[in-house]
Design a protein around this motif. Structure first.
Motif, PDB file in Angstrom:
ATOM      1  N   ASP A  28      43.223  44.167  42.196  1.00 50.91           N
ATOM      2  CA  ASP A  28      43.425  42.971  42.005  1.00 50.91           C
ATOM      3  C   ASP A  28      42.622  42.199  43.115  1.00 50.91           C
ATOM      4  OD1 ASP A  28      44.839  42.289  39.925  1.00 50.91           O
ATOM      5  OD2 ASP A  28      46.541  42.553  40.745  1.00 50.91           O
ATOM      6  N   CYS A  29      42.263  42.930  44.353  1.00 50.98           N
ATOM      7  CA  CYS A  29      41.486  42.323  45.349  1.00 50.98           C
ATOM      8  C   CYS A  29      39.835  42.306  45.203  1.00 50.98           C
ATOM      9  CB  CYS A  29      41.982  43.023  46.652  1.00 50.98           C
ATOM     10  SG  CYS A  29      40.919  44.364  47.027  1.00 50.98           S
ATOM     11  N   ALA A  30      39.560  41.192  45.250  1.00 49.72           N
ATOM     12  CA  ALA A  30      38.113  40.843  44.894  1.00 49.72           C
ATOM     13  C   ALA A  30      37.604  39.475  45.507  1.00 49.72           C
ATOM     14  CB  ALA A  30      37.775  40.985  43.638  1.00 49.72           C
ATOM     15  N   PRO A  31      36.575  39.140  46.051  1.00 48.29           N
ATOM     16  CA  PRO A  31      35.682  40.261  46.303  1.00 48.29           C
ATOM     17  C   PRO A  31      35.927  40.936  47.402  1.00 48.29           C
ATOM     18  CG  PRO A  31      34.908  38.213  47.011  1.00 48.29           C
ATOM     19  CD  PRO A  31      36.100  38.013  46.443  1.00 48.29           C
ATOM     20  N   LEU A  32      35.132  42.232  47.936  1.00 48.35           N
ATOM     21  CA  LEU A  32      35.214  43.069  49.383  1.00 48.35           C
ATOM     22  C   LEU A  32      35.193  42.054  50.373  1.00 48.35           C
ATOM     23  CD1 LEU A  32      33.017  45.954  48.523  1.00 48.35           C
ATOM     24  CD2 LEU A  32      35.660  45.829  48.324  1.00 48.35           C
ATOM     25  N   GLY A  33      35.986  42.105  51.343  1.00 53.57           N
ATOM     26  CA  GLY A  33      36.194  41.208  52.583  1.00 53.57           C
ATOM     27  C   GLY A  33      37.085  40.131  52.104  1.00 53.57           C
ATOM     28  N   SER A  34      37.439  40.077  50.988  1.00 55.88           N
ATOM     29  CA  SER A  34      38.088  38.559  50.870  1.00 55.88           C
ATOM     30  C   SER A  34      39.623  38.684  51.639  1.00 55.88           C
ATOM     31  CB  SER A  34      38.435  38.523  49.232  1.00 55.88           C
ATOM     32  OG  SER A  34      39.432  37.346  49.316  1.00 55.88           O
ATOM     33  N   HIS A  35      40.116  37.591  52.037  1.00 58.27           N
ATOM     34  CA  HIS A  35      41.322  37.517  52.948  1.00 58.27           C
ATOM     35  C   HIS A  35      42.342  36.822  51.725  1.00 58.27           C
ATOM     36  CE1 HIS A  35      43.275  38.379  56.445  1.00 58.27           C
ATOM     37  NE2 HIS A  35      43.858  37.278  56.582  1.00 58.27           N
ATOM     38  N   GLN A  36      41.804  35.915  50.877  1.00 59.97           N
ATOM     39  CA  GLN A  36      42.686  35.078  49.986  1.00 59.97           C
ATOM     40  C   GLN A  36      43.223  36.034  48.905  1.00 59.97           C
ATOM     41  OE1 GLN A  36      39.587  34.098  50.889  1.00 59.97           O
ATOM     42  NE2 GLN A  36      40.340  32.392  52.422  1.00 59.97           N
ATOM     43  N   SER A  37      42.408  37.265  48.531  1.00 60.32           N
ATOM     44  CA  SER A  37      43.058  37.824  47.408  1.00 60.32           C
ATOM     45  C   SER A  37      44.248  38.975  48.040  1.00 60.32           C
ATOM     46  CB  SER A  37      41.746  38.829  46.844  1.00 60.32           C
ATOM     47  OG  SER A  37      41.306  39.603  47.762  1.00 60.32           O
ATOM     48  N   CYS A  38      44.307  38.688  49.199  1.00 63.65           N
ATOM     49  CA  CYS A  38      45.524  39.660  49.892  1.00 63.65           C
ATOM     50  C   CYS A  38      46.557  38.877  50.367  1.00 63.65           C
ATOM     51  CB  CYS A  38      45.132  40.506  50.718  1.00 63.65           C
ATOM     52  SG  CYS A  38      43.814  41.888  50.221  1.00 63.65           S
ATOM     53  N   GLN A  39      46.798  37.673  49.883  1.00 63.65           N
ATOM     54  CA  GLN A  39      47.719  36.847  50.211  1.00 63.65           C
ATOM     55  C   GLN A  39      47.578  36.265  51.862  1.00 63.65           C
ATOM     56  OE1 GLN A  39      49.893  35.665  47.816  1.00 63.65           O
ATOM     57  NE2 GLN A  39      49.074  37.288  46.396  1.00 63.65           N
ATOM     58  N   SER A  40      46.291  36.240  52.301  1.00 67.12           N
ATOM     59  CA  SER A  40      45.811  35.882  53.520  1.00 67.12           C
ATOM     60  C   SER A  40      46.451  36.767  54.474  1.00 67.12           C
ATOM     61  CB  SER A  40      46.123  34.285  53.575  1.00 67.12           C
ATOM     62  OG  SER A  40      45.313  33.535  52.764  1.00 67.12           O
ATOM     63  N   HIS A  41      47.023  37.774  54.268  1.00 66.75           N
ATOM     64  CA  HIS A  41      47.559  38.759  55.171  1.00 66.75           C
ATOM     65  C   HIS A  41      46.974  40.294  55.130  1.00 66.75           C
ATOM     66  CE1 HIS A  41      50.817  35.640  55.593  1.00 66.75           C
ATOM     67  NE2 HIS A  41      51.107  35.799  54.356  1.00 66.75           N
ATOM     68  N   GLY A  42      45.741  40.303  54.637  1.00 69.13           N
ATOM     69  CA  GLY A  42      45.016  41.598  54.699  1.00 69.13           C
ATOM     70  C   GLY A  42      43.583  41.136  54.271  1.00 69.13           C
ATOM     71  N   THR A  43      43.007  42.210  54.086  1.00 70.31           N
ATOM     72  CA  THR A  43      41.600  42.390  53.783  1.00 70.31           C
ATOM     73  C   THR A  43      41.155  43.082  52.725  1.00 70.31           C
ATOM     74  OG1 THR A  43      40.964  41.864  56.190  1.00 70.31           O
ATOM     75  CG2 THR A  43      39.157  42.346  54.503  1.00 70.31           C
ATOM     76  N   CYS A  44      40.563  42.674  51.554  1.00 73.37           N
ATOM     77  CA  CYS A  44      40.154  43.711  50.462  1.00 73.37           C
ATOM     78  C   CYS A  44      39.103  44.531  50.783  1.00 73.37           C
ATOM     79  CB  CYS A  44      39.707  42.613  49.322  1.00 73.37           C
ATOM     80  SG  CYS A  44      39.266  43.747  47.947  1.00 73.37           S
ATOM     81  N   LYS A  45      39.353  45.880  50.878  1.00 71.71           N
ATOM     82  CA  LYS A  45      38.380  46.769  51.159  1.00 71.71           C
ATOM     83  C   LYS A  45      38.194  47.823  49.993  1.00 71.71           C
ATOM     84  CE  LYS A  45      39.004  46.456  56.074  1.00 71.71           C
ATOM     85  NZ  LYS A  45      39.414  47.065  57.250  1.00 71.71           N
ATOM     86  N   THR A  46      37.276  48.911  50.113  1.00 70.04           N
ATOM     87  CA  THR A  46      37.119  49.926  49.142  1.00 70.04           C
ATOM     88  C   THR A  46      38.257  50.927  49.436  1.00 70.04           C
ATOM     89  OG1 THR A  46      35.688  51.320  50.689  1.00 70.04           O
ATOM     90  CG2 THR A  46      34.738  49.515  49.117  1.00 70.04           C
ATOM     91  N   HIS A  47      38.201  51.939  48.495  1.00 67.86           N
ATOM     92  CA  HIS A  47      39.147  52.752  48.653  1.00 67.86           C
ATOM     93  C   HIS A  47      39.109  53.579  50.028  1.00 67.86           C
ATOM     94  CE1 HIS A  47      42.023  56.140  47.375  1.00 67.86           C
ATOM     95  NE2 HIS A  47      41.330  56.887  47.960  1.00 67.86           N
TER      96      HIS A  47
END
Length: 136
Positions: A28-47
């Motif tokens: 569900d997290c996209a795009p890479l580096g996104s903070h919003q897709s992680c509820q603003s409490h994380g960063t979207c990264k690859t596996h």
């Protein structure tokens, strides 16, 4: 019941479990580096934890399906960083620390009182002021 009916029931149960788990399994997290897709409490990264697909060339890093949220400190969750564990851990840790400090202070105070009483008794015995037996 027949073996075919049992096999069909088993297949239906397994298919239901698959369908229930599918929403949790998709990336569900996209795009890479996104903070919003992680509820603003994380960063979207690859596996493997990379911010760009060119940094990591692993099998699971090339597909967005396996991208996940890497949560900030105190935050956790099933890929979405929605649970603040510090709200649960810090109060318990604070109460534990205060309890330990209180026990320590009571022990030190008790030892000081015991030592002080022993010193006073020693002084009275040296001065002859200690209670003497009343038997003659």
């Amino acid at each position: 019941s027949s073996p075919a009916a049992t096999d069909m029931a088993t297949m239906l149960v397994l298919f239901s479990i698959f369908l229930c788990g599918l929403p949790m399994a998709k990336g569900d997290c996209a795009p890479l580096g996104s903070h919003q897709s992680c509820q603003s409490h994380g960063t979207c990264k690859t596996h493997s934890g990379c911010l760009s697909r060119s940094e990591c060339t692993g099998t699971f890093d090339s597909d967005a399906f396996f991208d996940t949220c890497y949560c900030d400190t105190c935050w956790t969750g099933a890929g979405d960083c929605t649970t603040n564990i510090c709200l649960f851990v810090l109060p318990v840790a604070a109460i534990g620390c205060l309890g330990c400090c209180l026990v320590f202070l009571c022990r030190v105070g008790g030892l000081a009182a015991f030592a002080g009483g022993g010193l006073a008794l020693g002084r009275m015995m040296q001065a002859g002021q200690a209670r003497q037996p009343q038997v003659q």
